[in-house]
Design a protein around this motif. Structure first.
Motif, PDB file in Angstrom:
ATOM      1  N   PRO A 120     -14.726 -46.066  42.244  1.00 43.84           N
ATOM      2  CA  PRO A 120     -14.858 -45.421  43.556  1.00 43.84           C
ATOM      3  C   PRO A 120     -16.304 -45.067  43.869  1.00 43.84           C
ATOM      4  O   PRO A 120     -17.142 -44.940  42.972  1.00 43.84           O
ATOM      5  CB  PRO A 120     -14.027 -44.146  43.390  1.00 43.84           C
ATOM      6  CG  PRO A 120     -14.173 -43.816  41.932  1.00 43.84           C
ATOM      7  CD  PRO A 120     -14.229 -45.138  41.211  1.00 43.84           C
ATOM      8  N   ASP A 121     -16.605 -44.899  45.142  1.00 48.22           N
ATOM      9  CA  ASP A 121     -17.838 -44.235  45.535  1.00 48.22           C
ATOM     10  C   ASP A 121     -17.728 -42.769  45.119  1.00 48.22           C
ATOM     11  O   ASP A 121     -16.621 -42.215  45.033  1.00 48.22           O
ATOM     12  CB  ASP A 121     -18.065 -44.343  47.037  1.00 48.22           C
ATOM     13  CG  ASP A 121     -18.473 -45.755  47.460  1.00 48.22           C
ATOM     14  OD1 ASP A 121     -18.524 -46.642  46.590  1.00 48.22           O
ATOM     15  OD2 ASP A 121     -18.724 -45.962  48.661  1.00 48.22           O
ATOM     16  N   VAL A 122     -18.865 -42.145  44.875  1.00 46.21           N
ATOM     17  CA  VAL A 122     -18.872 -40.779  44.345  1.00 46.21           C
ATOM     18  C   VAL A 122     -19.806 -39.904  45.170  1.00 46.21           C
ATOM     19  O   VAL A 122     -20.903 -40.342  45.558  1.00 46.21           O
ATOM     20  CB  VAL A 122     -19.323 -40.786  42.864  1.00 46.21           C
ATOM     21  CG1 VAL A 122     -19.528 -39.366  42.353  1.00 46.21           C
ATOM     22  CG2 VAL A 122     -18.295 -41.510  42.002  1.00 46.21           C
ATOM     23  N   VAL A 123     -19.386 -38.680  45.421  1.00 42.87           N
ATOM     24  CA  VAL A 123     -20.253 -37.662  46.019  1.00 42.87           C
ATOM     25  C   VAL A 123     -20.596 -36.650  44.927  1.00 42.87           C
ATOM     26  O   VAL A 123     -19.694 -36.058  44.316  1.00 42.87           O
ATOM     27  CB  VAL A 123     -19.566 -36.944  47.201  1.00 42.87           C
ATOM     28  CG1 VAL A 123     -20.495 -35.861  47.767  1.00 42.87           C
ATOM     29  CG2 VAL A 123     -19.194 -37.946  48.287  1.00 42.87           C
ATOM     30  N   VAL A 124     -21.888 -36.463  44.672  1.00 43.46           N
ATOM     31  CA  VAL A 124     -22.341 -35.530  43.645  1.00 43.46           C
ATOM     32  C   VAL A 124     -22.807 -34.254  44.335  1.00 43.46           C
ATOM     33  O   VAL A 124     -23.716 -34.282  45.171  1.00 43.46           O
ATOM     34  CB  VAL A 124     -23.488 -36.120  42.802  1.00 43.46           C
ATOM     35  CG1 VAL A 124     -23.787 -35.215  41.612  1.00 43.46           C
ATOM     36  CG2 VAL A 124     -23.134 -37.519  42.315  1.00 43.46           C
ATOM     37  N   VAL A 125     -22.170 -33.149  43.988  1.00 45.52           N
ATOM     38  CA  VAL A 125     -22.427 -31.872  44.661  1.00 45.52           C
ATOM     39  C   VAL A 125     -23.198 -30.956  43.722  1.00 45.52           C
ATOM     40  O   VAL A 125     -22.714 -30.596  42.642  1.00 45.52           O
ATOM     41  CB  VAL A 125     -21.101 -31.203  45.089  1.00 45.52           C
ATOM     42  CG1 VAL A 125     -21.385 -29.872  45.771  1.00 45.52           C
ATOM     43  CG2 VAL A 125     -20.312 -32.131  46.010  1.00 45.52           C
ATOM     44  N   GLY A 126     -24.398 -30.580  44.129  1.00 42.49           N
ATOM     45  CA  GLY A 126     -25.175 -29.617  43.359  1.00 42.49           C
ATOM     46  C   GLY A 126     -24.584 -28.225  43.477  1.00 42.49           C
ATOM     47  O   GLY A 126     -24.196 -27.790  44.568  1.00 42.49           O
ATOM     48  N   VAL A 189     -18.280 -35.120  42.074  1.00 40.94           N
ATOM     49  CA  VAL A 189     -18.783 -34.719  40.759  1.00 40.94           C
ATOM     50  C   VAL A 189     -19.639 -33.478  40.946  1.00 40.94           C
ATOM     51  O   VAL A 189     -20.512 -33.442  41.825  1.00 40.94           O
ATOM     52  CB  VAL A 189     -19.609 -35.844  40.118  1.00 40.94           C
ATOM     53  CG1 VAL A 189     -20.350 -35.336  38.884  1.00 40.94           C
ATOM     54  CG2 VAL A 189     -18.712 -37.027  39.742  1.00 40.94           C
ATOM     55  N   LEU A 190     -19.396 -32.457  40.137  1.00 38.87           N
ATOM     56  CA  LEU A 190     -20.197 -31.237  40.186  1.00 38.87           C
ATOM     57  C   LEU A 190     -21.363 -31.340  39.214  1.00 38.87           C
ATOM     58  O   LEU A 190     -21.217 -31.837  38.092  1.00 38.87           O
ATOM     59  CB  LEU A 190     -19.335 -30.023  39.823  1.00 38.87           C
ATOM     60  CG  LEU A 190     -18.108 -29.769  40.697  1.00 38.87           C
ATOM     61  CD1 LEU A 190     -17.357 -28.539  40.190  1.00 38.87           C
ATOM     62  CD2 LEU A 190     -18.516 -29.592  42.158  1.00 38.87           C
ATOM     63  N   ALA A 191     -22.523 -30.855  39.659  1.00 39.43           N
ATOM     64  CA  ALA A 191     -23.721 -30.892  38.815  1.00 39.43           C
ATOM     65  C   ALA A 191     -24.533 -29.632  39.056  1.00 39.43           C
ATOM     66  O   ALA A 191     -24.510 -29.054  40.151  1.00 39.43           O
ATOM     67  CB  ALA A 191     -24.572 -32.124  39.130  1.00 39.43           C
ATOM     68  N   HIS A 197     -32.448 -34.539  38.954  1.00 42.66           N
ATOM     69  CA  HIS A 197     -33.528 -34.109  38.064  1.00 42.66           C
ATOM     70  C   HIS A 197     -32.929 -33.892  36.678  1.00 42.66           C
ATOM     71  O   HIS A 197     -32.409 -32.827  36.375  1.00 42.66           O
ATOM     72  CB  HIS A 197     -34.187 -32.835  38.580  1.00 42.66           C
ATOM     73  CG  HIS A 197     -35.529 -32.581  37.945  1.00 42.66           C
ATOM     74  ND1 HIS A 197     -36.408 -31.647  38.423  1.00 42.66           N
ATOM     75  CD2 HIS A 197     -36.143 -33.152  36.887  1.00 42.66           C
ATOM     76  CE1 HIS A 197     -37.503 -31.640  37.684  1.00 42.66           C
ATOM     77  NE2 HIS A 197     -37.358 -32.556  36.744  1.00 42.66           N
ATOM     78  N   TYR A 198     -32.998 -34.924  35.837  1.00 42.44           N
ATOM     79  CA  TYR A 198     -32.393 -34.897  34.503  1.00 42.44           C
ATOM     80  C   TYR A 198     -30.902 -34.556  34.585  1.00 42.44           C
ATOM     81  O   TYR A 198     -30.363 -33.875  33.714  1.00 42.44           O
ATOM     82  CB  TYR A 198     -33.097 -33.890  33.601  1.00 42.44           C
ATOM     83  CG  TYR A 198     -34.525 -34.244  33.260  1.00 42.44           C
ATOM     84  CD1 TYR A 198     -34.805 -35.276  32.379  1.00 42.44           C
ATOM     85  CD2 TYR A 198     -35.586 -33.539  33.824  1.00 42.44           C
ATOM     86  CE1 TYR A 198     -36.121 -35.592  32.061  1.00 42.44           C
ATOM     87  CE2 TYR A 198     -36.897 -33.851  33.513  1.00 42.44           C
ATOM     88  CZ  TYR A 198     -37.164 -34.882  32.640  1.00 42.44           C
ATOM     89  OH  TYR A 198     -38.466 -35.200  32.324  1.00 42.44           O
ATOM     90  N   GLY A 199     -30.235 -35.020  35.636  1.00 45.26           N
ATOM     91  CA  GLY A 199     -28.845 -34.646  35.830  1.00 45.26           C
ATOM     92  C   GLY A 199     -27.917 -35.851  35.863  1.00 45.26           C
ATOM     93  O   GLY A 199     -28.332 -37.010  35.751  1.00 45.26           O
ATOM     94  N   ILE A 200     -26.644 -35.575  36.069  1.00 44.94           N
ATOM     95  CA  ILE A 200     -25.607 -36.600  36.085  1.00 44.94           C
ATOM     96  C   ILE A 200     -25.801 -37.572  37.238  1.00 44.94           C
ATOM     97  O   ILE A 200     -25.353 -38.726  37.179  1.00 44.94           O
ATOM     98  CB  ILE A 200     -24.205 -35.943  36.159  1.00 44.94           C
ATOM     99  CG1 ILE A 200     -23.091 -36.988  35.987  1.00 44.94           C
ATOM    100  CG2 ILE A 200     -24.039 -35.190  37.477  1.00 44.94           C
ATOM    101  CD1 ILE A 200     -23.031 -37.620  34.635  1.00 44.94           C
ATOM    102  N   GLY A 201     -26.513 -37.149  38.280  1.00 42.83           N
ATOM    103  CA  GLY A 201     -26.737 -38.034  39.421  1.00 42.83           C
ATOM    104  C   GLY A 201     -27.461 -39.304  39.035  1.00 42.83           C
ATOM    105  O   GLY A 201     -27.116 -40.404  39.494  1.00 42.83           O
ATOM    106  N   THR A 202     -28.477 -39.193  38.189  1.00 39.71           N
ATOM    107  CA  THR A 202     -29.236 -40.379  37.774  1.00 39.71           C
ATOM    108  C   THR A 202     -28.364 -41.325  36.956  1.00 39.71           C
ATOM    109  O   THR A 202     -28.469 -42.547  37.079  1.00 39.71           O
ATOM    110  CB  THR A 202     -30.471 -39.976  36.970  1.00 39.71           C
ATOM    111  OG1 THR A 202     -30.076 -39.172  35.848  1.00 39.71           O
ATOM    112  CG2 THR A 202     -31.431 -39.168  37.816  1.00 39.71           C
TER     113      THR A 202
END
Length: 504
Positions: A120-126, A189-191, A197-202
């Protein structure tokens, strides 16, 4: 879950060899599609008929545009694409969507397979320290079917209707299958803070591609730390591990260490003391942006969620240009001396993101100073002697570049199984061993640089022959160091070095 098997094969491969590898990999009962390059379509059709699978074939040009984790220079030279199995699996699985590799390439003598699935496409929420999210992040969470995150983040954020899935440990190996299982759903995805910045997004962008990942950040812990300290972000170095601190600490430098836990502040203090920076100002910042935020200077009282800020004070530090003093290295004498080393690194010409092969690495000084040239430079040190290979590891930690890949074994055998393609190669030992130069030259990327240092008559003779065949430049380097002669100083010559530099 719809699986796609990617198939790569030599022209001599038979259907039975493909079937044997499929059964060995336990994927033949789950897949629906077999994908390959145009030139292997006939072979794929015979195999697919055994299972009633669909066959999809792509041109080598189409496959060459797919980013894969395991490219092969040999496949590129033969077909014009660095991957067939992985690229074909991803391209077929990702038609109209993202795709992930569930099984990286597996090979037999003549066949390679890989397995991919749609994702799936993913939305990463800070997420802020107290659970704050942006308005866009809140809207995405309200619409999500599934939300991934750490246990702490899942507790902080209100999720009215979504299924909550806590990350397993270790995360990265499990991530492709976790995502593939949610294909067709709206996934968030929660981050913590800024996911890029050194996170799950990368990690997610690397896995799915930027077009399939939407990132909605919050202020990062780095931004909070610099705000509390009054430091300019652009003048502050950020490191993810205490192991790289020796590369960074110099008098007056400001450094933020992303902590691995409450033990990190104590580790930082010990490294600073070991490298002559015991007088540095060190600050521990905890739970930044939350109601329990705390700033102090006591490593024994550190909480798990912290950042360590260093304002370095001391006369130590390791120079940033090549040619580190010889006595800084742990060595048994197999060391490229500092003057020759500086000239050699200049000839190799490290650039950000490039890869070096250091063949016959000895003490590892060339690989180490290449890796120190820029934090994104990578090096592989090949050394046949196990004791020297261990010494290279110790030196790499001393100089703050623990990521050097150390391969123990004789050349050229140790070089032949590599799938990476170096941008530069240094041959410091074993040049006269049959096959060493040819293997290095074949692996070297187009436009890459090769540097060989010769100190014996035999190696000089070979260098002259290679120069006649491939061109390049020959340089004779002679160094004399002043040393006592009785009550006076005299010049003692080091062994002259003939250096050959050539671009492929």
């Amino acid at each position: 879950m719809r699986l796609v098997v990617g198939l790569g094969a030599r022209s001599s491969a038979t259907p039975d060899e493909v079937l044997a590898l499929l059964r060995e990999s336990s994927v033949e009962d789950d897949a629906l599609t077999l994908s390959t390059v145009d030139s292997r379509r006939a072979l794929a059709a015979v195999v697919a008929a055994e299972f009633g699978w669909e066959v999809i074939a792509f041109s080598a040009e189409e496959l060459s545009r797919v980013r894969v984790p395991s490219p092969s220079s040999r496949v590129r030279d033969a077909l014009g694409t660095a991957s067939v199995a992985e690229a074909a699996a991803l391209l077929a699985a990702g038609a109209g969507s993202a795709a992930v590799l569930l099984v990286g390439k597996r090979s037999s003598a003549s066949v390679t397979i890989a397995v991919a699935a749609p994702a799936p496409d993913v939305v990463v929420v800070g997420v802020g320290a107290d659970g704050d999210v942006s308005a866009a992040g809140k809207a995405a969470l309200e619409q999500a079917d599934v939300v991934f995150g750490g246990p702490r983040q899942l507790e902080l954020v209100t999720l009215p209707g979504a299924d909550k899935i806590a990350w397993p440990s270790p995360l990265v190996p499990a991530l492709p299958r976790l995502l593939a299982e949610q294909h067709g759903k709206r996934v968030c995805v929660l981050a913590s803070g800024d996911p890029m910045h050194y996170g799950i997004g990368t990690t997610l962008v690397r896995l799915l591609g930027a077009a399939h990942v939407t990132v909605l950040p919050q202020p990062s812990s780095i931004a909070f730390a610099c705000a509390r300290l009054g430091w300019a972000v652009e003048d502050t170095e950020v490191v993810r591990s205490v192991d790289v601190l020796p590369r960074c600490i110099h008098n007056g430098r400001r450094i933020l260490v992303l902590s691995a836990g409450k033990q990190t502040p104590g580790d930082v203090w010990r490294i600073l003391e070991a490298h002559g920076f015991a007088d540095s100002d060190v600050t521990i910042l905890e739970d930044l942006g939350s109601a329990t935020e705390r700033i102090h200077h006591d490593p024994a009282a550190a909480r798990p969620l912290n950042i360590v800020a260093i304002e370095a004070r001391g006369a130590g530090g390791i120079q940033v240009v090549p040619g580190i003093a010889d006595d800084r290295y742990d060595s048994d004498g197999q060391l490229t001396k500092r003057e020759i080393r500086a000239v050699t690194l200049a000839a190799l010409g490290p650039r950000p993101g490039e890869l070096l092969w250091d063949v016959g690495a000895g003490t590892g000084s060339i690989a180490i100073e290449w890796a120190r040239a820029h934090h994104s430079c990578h090096a592989v040190a090949f050394e046949r002697d196990p004791a020297r290979a261990e010494r290279i590891g110790r030196n790499a930690h001393t100089f703050g570049v623990p990521g050097i890949d150390i391969v123990t074994g004789p050349a050229p055998e140790a070089l032949r199984d590599r799938t990476d393609r170096p941008d530069a190669v240094f041959i410091g030992g074993g040049l006269t061993t049959p096959g060493v130069f040819d293997t290095c030259w074949a692996a070297l990327a187009p436009g890459g640089r090769l540097v060989a240092n010769a100190v014996t008559v035999e190696s000089e003779r070979l260098v002259a022959e290679l120069h006649d065949r491939h061109g390049g430049e020959l340089t004779r380097i002679a160094v004399n160091r002043a040393a006592p002669v009785g009550g006076y100083l005299g010049w003692r010559p080091m062994m002259p070095v003939t250096q050959w530099t050539v671009r492929k």
